[in-house]
Scaffold this active site. Sequence first.
Site, PDB file in Angstrom:
ATOM      1  N   GLU A  41      13.776 -27.375  36.687  1.00  0.00           N
ATOM      2  CA  GLU A  41      14.579 -27.899  35.584  1.00  0.00           C
ATOM      3  C   GLU A  41      15.916 -27.172  35.589  1.00  0.00           C
ATOM      4  OE1 GLU A  41      14.876 -27.381  30.773  1.00  0.00           O
ATOM      5  OE2 GLU A  41      12.859 -27.464  31.636  1.00  0.00           O
ATOM      6  N   ARG A  45      23.684 -26.286  30.785  1.00  0.00           N
ATOM      7  CA  ARG A  45      24.341 -25.257  29.972  1.00  0.00           C
ATOM      8  C   ARG A  45      25.604 -24.725  30.628  1.00  0.00           C
ATOM      9  NH1 ARG A  45      19.179 -21.563  27.909  1.00  0.00           N
ATOM     10  NH2 ARG A  45      17.872 -23.307  27.221  1.00  0.00           N
ATOM     11  N   THR A  69      18.006 -29.121  28.720  1.00  0.00           N
ATOM     12  CA  THR A  69      18.995 -28.958  27.651  1.00  0.00           C
ATOM     13  C   THR A  69      19.844 -30.225  27.498  1.00  0.00           C
ATOM     14  OG1 THR A  69      19.102 -26.643  28.391  1.00  0.00           O
ATOM     15  CG2 THR A  69      20.514 -27.249  26.559  1.00  0.00           C
ATOM     16  N   LYS A 129       7.716 -31.083  24.943  1.00  0.00           N
ATOM     17  CA  LYS A 129       8.135 -29.699  25.139  1.00  0.00           C
ATOM     18  C   LYS A 129       7.985 -28.976  23.806  1.00  0.00           C
ATOM     19  CE  LYS A 129      12.272 -26.934  26.165  1.00  0.00           C
ATOM     20  NZ  LYS A 129      13.588 -26.920  26.848  1.00  0.00           N
TER      21      LYS A 129
END
Length: 208
Positions: A41, A45, A69, A129
């Site tokens: 993953e 960011r 994210t 998640k």
Amino acid sequence: MTTSSELLDLSPVMPVVVLDEAEAAPDVARALLAGGIRTIELTLRTPAALAAIEKVATQVPDIVVGAGTVTTPEQAAQAVDAGAAFLVTPGTTDALLDAVTGTGLPFLPGAATVSEAMRLAERGIDTLKFFPAEASGGSAALKAFAGPLPHLTFCPTGGISVTNAPEYLALSSVGCVGGSWLTPKEAVVARDFATIETLAKEAATLGG
């Protein structure tokens, strides 16, 4: 195409990776793969994230690369264009949920409370998640979730390490955990891919 639930079966640990340089991405992915980790993953960011996803998708096809994210519909679309095979969100709004669902890709929507998990279940989503895991009560919270929500499966992420990962993986409601410890920033910067491979090998044996 891999389903959301199948994503959690690829490896006991899903590496959560932050990269400042896209050029390092393929070698990081290869090191994880050599260690027995089959998914990665890459979090959105940093400015390098989308290029990193594209490089892994094209150069290391044997690992399943996703975008983490994801917080806006625009990011979901950009991740798809970059070649992401799945999407991960830290939390879930109606607009974001509609966007990630609309991509057709498997995704892990973030939830931190029973109510958030129930809301996602109402939308037909059973693979989530749990974030931020440790700050939201840790493995004890997830164990409590399983009472009223036995049909849901989670990938807890946030504050998880090689030390506490087994506590989560022992729960029937946990398919895998997300962790950043497999790709320490200092190892990435130093191009110390042997260390990443070693950490991946260790992580691949967790929960076995």
